[in-house]
Design an enzyme around this catalytic site. Structure first.
Site, PDB file in Angstrom:
ATOM      1  N   TYR A  54      65.864  78.518  26.451  1.00  0.00           N
ATOM      2  CA  TYR A  54      67.420  79.078  26.825  1.00  0.00           C
ATOM      3  C   TYR A  54      68.218  79.737  25.400  1.00  0.00           C
ATOM      4  O   TYR A  54      68.084  79.156  24.533  1.00  0.00           O
ATOM      5  CB  TYR A  54      67.866  77.902  27.113  1.00  0.00           C
ATOM      6  CG  TYR A  54      67.677  77.351  29.032  1.00  0.00           C
ATOM      7  CD1 TYR A  54      67.036  78.281  29.572  1.00  0.00           C
ATOM      8  CD2 TYR A  54      67.832  76.406  29.682  1.00  0.00           C
ATOM      9  CE1 TYR A  54      65.853  77.714  31.250  1.00  0.00           C
ATOM     10  CE2 TYR A  54      67.657  75.808  30.291  1.00  0.00           C
ATOM     11  CZ  TYR A  54      66.491  76.385  31.256  1.00  0.00           C
ATOM     12  OH  TYR A  54      66.959  75.292  32.166  1.00  0.00           O
ATOM     13  N   HIS A 120      57.731  73.514  31.219  1.00  0.00           N
ATOM     14  CA  HIS A 120      58.656  74.065  31.865  1.00  0.00           C
ATOM     15  C   HIS A 120      57.579  75.069  33.042  1.00  0.00           C
ATOM     16  O   HIS A 120      58.699  75.409  33.874  1.00  0.00           O
ATOM     17  CB  HIS A 120      59.226  75.570  30.784  1.00  0.00           C
ATOM     18  CG  HIS A 120      60.941  75.873  30.742  1.00  0.00           C
ATOM     19  ND1 HIS A 120      61.783  75.946  30.090  1.00  0.00           N
ATOM     20  CD2 HIS A 120      60.679  75.219  32.583  1.00  0.00           C
ATOM     21  CE1 HIS A 120      62.952  76.528  30.883  1.00  0.00           C
ATOM     22  NE2 HIS A 120      62.527  76.488  32.407  1.00  0.00           N
ATOM     23  N   GLY A 202      72.546  76.685  44.868  1.00  0.00           N
ATOM     24  CA  GLY A 202      71.855  78.432  45.213  1.00  0.00           C
ATOM     25  C   GLY A 202      72.790  79.670  43.910  1.00  0.00           C
ATOM     26  O   GLY A 202      72.677  80.641  44.759  1.00  0.00           O
ATOM     27  N   ARG A 203      72.254  79.340  43.328  1.00  0.00           N
ATOM     28  CA  ARG A 203      72.775  80.107  42.082  1.00  0.00           C
ATOM     29  C   ARG A 203      74.468  80.703  42.310  1.00  0.00           C
ATOM     30  O   ARG A 203      74.546  81.749  42.563  1.00  0.00           O
ATOM     31  CB  ARG A 203      71.654  81.712  42.028  1.00  0.00           C
ATOM     32  CG  ARG A 203      70.550  81.206  40.582  1.00  0.00           C
ATOM     33  CD  ARG A 203      69.589  82.274  40.699  1.00  0.00           C
ATOM     34  NE  ARG A 203      68.458  81.910  40.395  1.00  0.00           N
ATOM     35  CZ  ARG A 203      67.641  81.054  40.921  1.00  0.00           C
ATOM     36  NH1 ARG A 203      67.527  80.854  42.226  1.00  0.00           N
ATOM     37  NH2 ARG A 203      65.980  80.664  40.298  1.00  0.00           N
ATOM     38  N   PHE A 205      75.975  80.445  45.183  1.00  0.00           N
ATOM     39  CA  PHE A 205      76.275  81.716  46.254  1.00  0.00           C
ATOM     40  C   PHE A 205      76.682  80.341  46.877  1.00  0.00           C
ATOM     41  O   PHE A 205      77.837  80.924  48.263  1.00  0.00           O
ATOM     42  CB  PHE A 205      74.799  82.032  47.188  1.00  0.00           C
ATOM     43  CG  PHE A 205      74.438  82.342  48.627  1.00  0.00           C
ATOM     44  CD1 PHE A 205      75.488  83.465  49.065  1.00  0.00           C
ATOM     45  CD2 PHE A 205      74.291  81.569  49.110  1.00  0.00           C
ATOM     46  CE1 PHE A 205      74.681  84.167  50.239  1.00  0.00           C
ATOM     47  CE2 PHE A 205      74.332  81.652  50.811  1.00  0.00           C
ATOM     48  CZ  PHE A 205      74.966  83.227  51.595  1.00  0.00           C
TER      49      PHE A 205
END
Length: 336
Positions: A54, A120, A202-203, A205
């Site tokens: 990240y 990861h 859902g990112r 959504f």
């Protein structure tokens, strides 16, 4: 609400994904992120999730800077083996790489130990036994407390668990991404491994606040590797699935985001216990506060089952990742 266990660790039912403050969702503001992280601890978050990947380590540095006097107030999770090299995602699960990345993360995080350290991604060139063996060495050295895996198949989890107990598996799981239901949730239960859903909204959504890919800013993963479900036509069709969810949310006096999170934390395993620990991520203080309040939504089992029927992979148009990303995933890819 009672704490939930990850191996020897104990955390609240909802954690905080920190990625978007440094990576994946366009520009962010450090001052706001520092305020968000401190307020998150104040309102009840005690499980923070970051990774080497990240922001090329900047996210780990952000946590250290923001919470330098509060390390004892939260359980810290980070990840190794996936990183950016020459601007491209690279997976390296060799023992020497895992050891070196752990040392670098400890320095960036300004801590003596990482509570939960994930592989990861599975390196297809390195047996999982070798990677987990390296993580087990870090446990023995006192550098990490518990071992986790991210985005792996149930078979890989079993092989890994034969080498060392796996405390957690982190994979995408939400109302519109139900892949773990094929095998992973049952295998986690049988092994005593906690399942940690990432992207439980859902990112964005499932919050009803998302936009289609063409409206998003450069650097947002929904315009690239996570694009299929956010393409204009797919997004328009998928958005129709939110309408009956809005009715349920209205009935329980909560937001769509809170309903999606309440659904996850209400799901029982075969023994009737609620063990899942979603880690919604955000760089917005208001959303952080909205998400933790999902713990106050009491969703009965029959309602959770009804919500489950309203939206799932079979009803959604588009894959969760593009073809290139899907090829590097180690997971069950069908329902056979």
């Amino acid at each position: 609400m009672e704490k939930r266990n990850i191996g020897s660790l104990s955390v609240s039912p909802i954690g905080l994904g920190c990625m978007s403050m440094s990576h994946g969702y366009g520009p962010s503001d450090e001052k706001t992120s520092i305020q968000l992280l401190n307020e998150a601890l104040d309102v009840g978050y005690d499980f923070l999730d970051t990774a080497t990947m990240y922001g090329g380590g900047r996210n780990e540095e952000l946590l250290a800077k923001a919470l330098k006097t509060r390390r004892q107030e939260y359980v810290l999770a980070s990840k190794c083996a996936l990183f950016s090299q020459d601007g491209k995602p690279t997976i390296d699960g060799r023992a020497e790489t895992i050891k070196a990345q752990c040392e670098a993360s400890l320095q960036r995080l300004k801590t003596d130990v990482i509570d939960l350290y994930y592989l990861h991604r599975l390196d297809p060139k390195v047996p999982i036994e070798e990677s987990v063996g390296a993580l087990a060495n870090l446990v023995r050295e006192g550098k990490i407390r518990e071992i986790g895996l991210s985005e792996v198949s149930a078979d890989t989890l079993r092989r890994a668990h034969d080498i060392h107990p796996i405390a957690a598996v982190q994979s995408e799981y939400s109302l519109w991404t139900r892949l773990p239901e094929i095998k992973m949730l049952d295998v986690c239960e049988s092994l005593g491994t906690t399942f940690v859903p990432f992207s439980p909204l859902g990112r964005q959504f499932l919050t009803g606040k998302a936009q289609e890919a063409s409206c998003l800013t450069e650097g947002d993963i929904r315009t690239s590797n996570a694009r299929p479900r956010f393409e204009t036509e797919a997004f328009a069709q998928n958005s129709k699935l939110l309408e009956p969810l809005r009715e349920v949310a209205q009935e329980f006096n909560c937001s769509l985001a809170q309903l999606a999170l309440a659904w996850i934390i209400a799901l029982p395993n075969r023994a009737g216990k609620q063990t899942l620990i979603p880690i919604p991520g955000t760089k917005h203080i208001a959303y952080m506060r909205e998400n933790i309040a999902a713990m106050n939504v009491n969703l009965p089992l029959d309602v959770a089952e009804y919500v489950s029927s309203l939206i799932d992979d079979d009803k959604v148009i588009g894959a969760r990742y593009n073809d290139r990303q899907m090829k590097v995933m180690d997971s069950e890819r069908d329902r056979n």
